[in-house]
Structures are given as structure tokens and as C-alpha cells.
Scaffold this motif. Structure first.
Motif, short mmCIF file in Angstrom:
data_model
loop_
_atom_site.label_atom_id
_atom_site.label_comp_id
_atom_site.label_asym_id
_atom_site.label_seq_id
_atom_site.Cartn_x
_atom_site.Cartn_y
_atom_site.Cartn_z
N TYR A 147 0.81 -1.22 0.00
CA TYR A 147 0.00 0.00 0.00
C TYR A 147 0.85 1.27 0.00
O TYR A 147 1.88 1.34 0.65
N ASN A 148 0.39 2.27 -0.72
CA ASN A 148 0.89 3.63 -0.61
C ASN A 148 -0.14 4.57 -1.20
O ASN A 148 -1.07 4.14 -1.90
N GLN A 149 -0.01 5.85 -0.93
CA GLN A 149 -1.01 6.82 -1.37
C GLN A 149 -1.16 6.87 -2.89
O GLN A 149 -2.21 7.25 -3.40
N ALA A 150 -0.11 6.48 -3.60
CA ALA A 150 -0.16 6.55 -5.06
C ALA A 150 -1.30 5.70 -5.62
O ALA A 150 -1.86 6.02 -6.67
N SER A 151 -1.66 4.63 -4.94
CA SER A 151 -2.71 3.73 -5.44
C SER A 151 -4.08 4.40 -5.45
O SER A 151 -5.02 3.90 -6.08
N GLU A 152 -4.22 5.54 -4.76
CA GLU A 152 -5.50 6.23 -4.70
C GLU A 152 -5.71 7.17 -5.89
O GLU A 152 -6.80 7.73 -6.05
N PHE A 153 -4.70 7.35 -6.72
CA PHE A 153 -4.81 8.22 -7.90
C PHE A 153 -5.14 7.39 -9.13
O PHE A 153 -4.62 6.28 -9.32
N HIS A 154 -6.00 7.93 -10.00
CA HIS A 154 -6.35 7.20 -11.22
C HIS A 154 -5.93 8.01 -12.45
O HIS A 154 -5.91 9.25 -12.43
N LYS A 155 -5.59 7.31 -13.50
CA LYS A 155 -5.06 7.93 -14.72
C LYS A 155 -6.20 8.31 -15.66
O LYS A 155 -7.15 7.55 -15.85
#
Length: 379
Positions: A90-98
Motif C-alpha cells: 500500500y501507498n497513497q499513489a494507489s488512490e490516484f487514477h489515470k
């Protein structure tokens, strides 16, 4: 006399043994990481590391060597943690979508700082075009608020100028609001002195402008000690005020665009003291998204108030072979001489090197926020 070549050969043998032992240690670190992941324990155990550093320092025979050993093992343990972070999920990056691209049509609602004729409006039009729905806001806070509450899909704000540096209010608002940078636009800024038609420069007693406009034109203004400068909203808003007040003793520092918008006369052009005077604008949204091709990361974090903490954070960027392009600090409200750091570095949120960097900082900082991932524009 000491044989230099022989000494070098002995050092080479010792170094080879040190590398062999280092690799053994890193392999065991992977086992430790697997245990921590399975049991939910954090990678960083500050008390354990302190105890370890204290013990190895005491093994040295001199004070100098003790300090050097402590520094050496600090780096070894830092490398160990960085390896362990690569094994986490897990990290915060996974909460962003392209997304493929930002929509630029008449259904796209955009709020910009200032009023008609402002530099922010110009930056908006250069990025989005004119087939959009847009409106101005009187303050940076209002722009952020309109985006946050959904009145606008995107907002346009200045964040940095090549002459005067970062605009500190914007950094603070990026922390206060749950908005994110999704793009940037760089605009060449040529400040001009604007007045009512038929006014002579000798008649001017008061000049209105945004603080940035006044700062960028400081050397020009120093030639006229009889002129008083007054900070007043956006540069275009100041041009509008001069028109509405109808007072020939007043002038505004704003753009040629603002002069055209409000029918003012240009008393002096290019009055900014740096010939290459550009402002970087950010495009913000409340959505956690990034465009395809994004190559620039912006983050902010706060640190434990202890020696070497900033170095440890930045080492994650170095370790992952990423280029840091900017660092800015802002005081934390309510805390004496403690700061929040804003950092820009190259990379896309999908890349393993960026993910590993964010994991490491996320685990070791007191807090971290990803401010955005976007396509960078060279200043």
C-alpha cells in the motif's frame, strides 16, 4: 617507509569482505521485512535503531571512529529500510487514477484568480483555450474553495515566479484543501504601468497592484520616491479600480492585456526588473487523478524534529535515482521553528522508483500528502 601499493591491496581485500557482509545483511533484512509485513509491524523502529547505533558506536576504540561508525551504520540501516519498502504493497499513489487528458470544452467549469484581463485568466486560456465556462475569484482562498465544493471542475493559480520565487499562500492552501495539481502552465509576465488616458507619469501619486506585481517592479518604482505603492487584489483588479475611480493620480501595475480590457493607457511597459520574468501556474482539481504522460511529482511532508531527518527523507529520492527540481519550506502554524517541506521531483506515479520513494517517505515522515502528478513545463 610504508608501501603504498601494499596498503591499497590490503584495503581492497577488506572492502571485498565488507561488500560480502553487506549483502548477507541485506538478505537477512528481507527476512525481517517479510516478518514485519506478515505481522503488521512498521519497517522503521526508531527505538531499536537508536539502541543499535549506541551499541556499535561503543565497539569503536576512539571517539572519532565511534562517530564514524555511527554514521556508517545509519546509512546501512537506511539502505536496509529502503529495500524493505520495495516489498510493501500500500501507498497513497494507489488512490490516484489515470486519465487520458483534461477536458477542454464548454462543459468544463474553471475558476481563475483575479478578474478579466488577469495573468491567471491568460494562463487559463493558453492551457484550456476559450471554448470553456470560466469565472474569476477575488482571492487564492476563493479559488481553492470553489474547486473543493464543486462549483468549478478546475482552478488556475500562480505558484512560482522566476523573479520573486514561490508564492507562499498557495503552498499553505494546498495543505489546507483536499485539492490536487493536475497540470501546470508557464506564462511570460511583462508588467506595465497603466493609467487613465491622457495622464502624465509626473501626475501619479499612488500605484496599486498585487504584491507580486509590486515586487517584480521594485527597481522601476525606486526611481519615483513620490509614488506610494498599495497592495490591492489581483493586477487586473487594480487596473479595474483605476478605471472605476477615475483619478488621474492613480495607476496600476498590470498587463498590457489588462490595459486593453479596461481601456487604460500604458505609461511604461516591461517595468519588471528581470527581463526573463515568468510565472508558473498550477491547474488544480479535487479529483485524485493524473494525465497520461505525467512526469513531475509534487509532495509535502512534515518531519520529526531531530537531527538528519530532512536528509533521510531526501535520500529516498536519491536512492531511487530521481531528480529533485525544487524544495520549499513553510512554518507549521502553532509550532515554534518547525517546518513543512514541499518537494518537486521527476517521475510518474505509476513508476516503481516513485512508488518506492513515496513508501519510504510515507513510513518515516510524520505525515505526507501527494499534491499532484502532472506533465511538467520547463521555466
Amino acid at each position: 617507509m610504508i608501501d603504498l601499493q601494499r596498503s591499497r591491496e590490503e584495503i581492497d581485500k577488506i572492502d571485498a569482505k565488507m561488500v560480502e557482509l553487506f549483502e548477507q545483511r541485506m538478505k537477512i533484512s528481507q527476512n525481517v521485512a517479510e516478518y514485519k509485513i506478515n505481522t503488521g509491524k512498521p519497517v522503521l523502529d526508531r527505538e531499536r535503531e537508536k539502541q543499535k547505533l549506541d551499541s556499535v558506536e561503543k565497539l569503536a576504540r576512539t571517539e572519532y571512529n565511534g562517530q564514524a561508525v555511527r554514521e556508517l551504520f545509519s546509512q546501512i540501516m537506511s539502505m536496509s529500510r529502503k529495500l524493505q519498502y520495495t516489498m510493501m504493497n500500500y501507498n497513497q499513489a494507489s488512490e490516484f487514477h489515470k486519465i487520458t487528458e483534461i477536458p477542454k470544452n464548454n462543459e468544463t467549469k474553471i475558476v481563475y484568480f483575479g478578474t478579466k484581463g488577469s495573468y491567471s485568466e491568460q494562463a487559463m486560456e493558453e492551457y484550456f483555450g476559450t471554448d470553456i465556462t470560466s469565472f474569476g475569484a477575488s482571492s487564492f482562498y476563493e479559488v481553492m474553495s470553489k474547486v473543493s465544493n464543486g462549483e468549478a471542475d478546475y482552478g488556475v493559480l500562480p505558484i512560482e515566479n522566476t523573479t520573486t520565487g514561490g508564492i507562499t499562500d498557495i503552498y499553505d492552501l494546498l495543505v489546507e484543501f483536499d485539492n490536487y495539481i493536475v497540470a501546470e502552465q508557464v506564462l511570460k509576465v511583462d508588467q506595465a504601468l497603466l493609467s487613465l488616458s491622457g495622464t502624465n507619469l509626473s501626475e501619479i501619486r499612488t500605484v496599486y497592484s498585487h504584491p507580486q506585481g509590486i515586487l517584480q517592479s521594485r527597481k522601476f518604482l525606486e526611481q519615483y520616491p513620490n509614488i506610494k505603492t498599495v497592495e490591492f487584489g489581483s493586477t487586473a483588479g487594480c487596473a479595474k479600480k483605476v478605471l472605476e475611480d477615475g483619478d488621474k493620480t492613480q495607476a496600476a501595475i498590470a498587463s498590457i492585456r489588462a490595459a486593453s480590457t479596461y481601456g487604460l493607457e500604458v505609461l511604461a511597459s516591461n517595468i519588471n526588473y528581470e527581463e526573463v520574468n515568468s510565472t508558473r501556474f498550477i491547474i488544480i482539481t479535487k479529483q485524485r487523478q493524473f494525465c497520461e504522460g505525467s512526469n513531475k511529482m509534487s509532495i509535502c511532508f512534515t518531519l520529526p524534529h531531530e537531527s538528519g531527518s530532512l536528509y533521510n527523507m531526501l535520500s529516498h529520492i536519491i536512492f531511487n535515482n530521481l531528480n529533485m527540481s525544487k524544495i520549499e519550506s513553510r512554518p507549521i502554524p502553532g509550532k515554534k521553528f518547525e517546518y513543512r517541506f514541499f518537494v518537486d521531483f521527476d517521475g510518474c506515479i505509476e513508476e516503481a522508483s516513485v512508488i518506492n520513494t513515496l513508501r519510504g517517505i510515507e513510513a518515516e515522515a510524520l505525515d505526507i500528502k501527494i499534491l499532484g502528478n502532472y506533465i511538467g513545463v520547463d521555466l
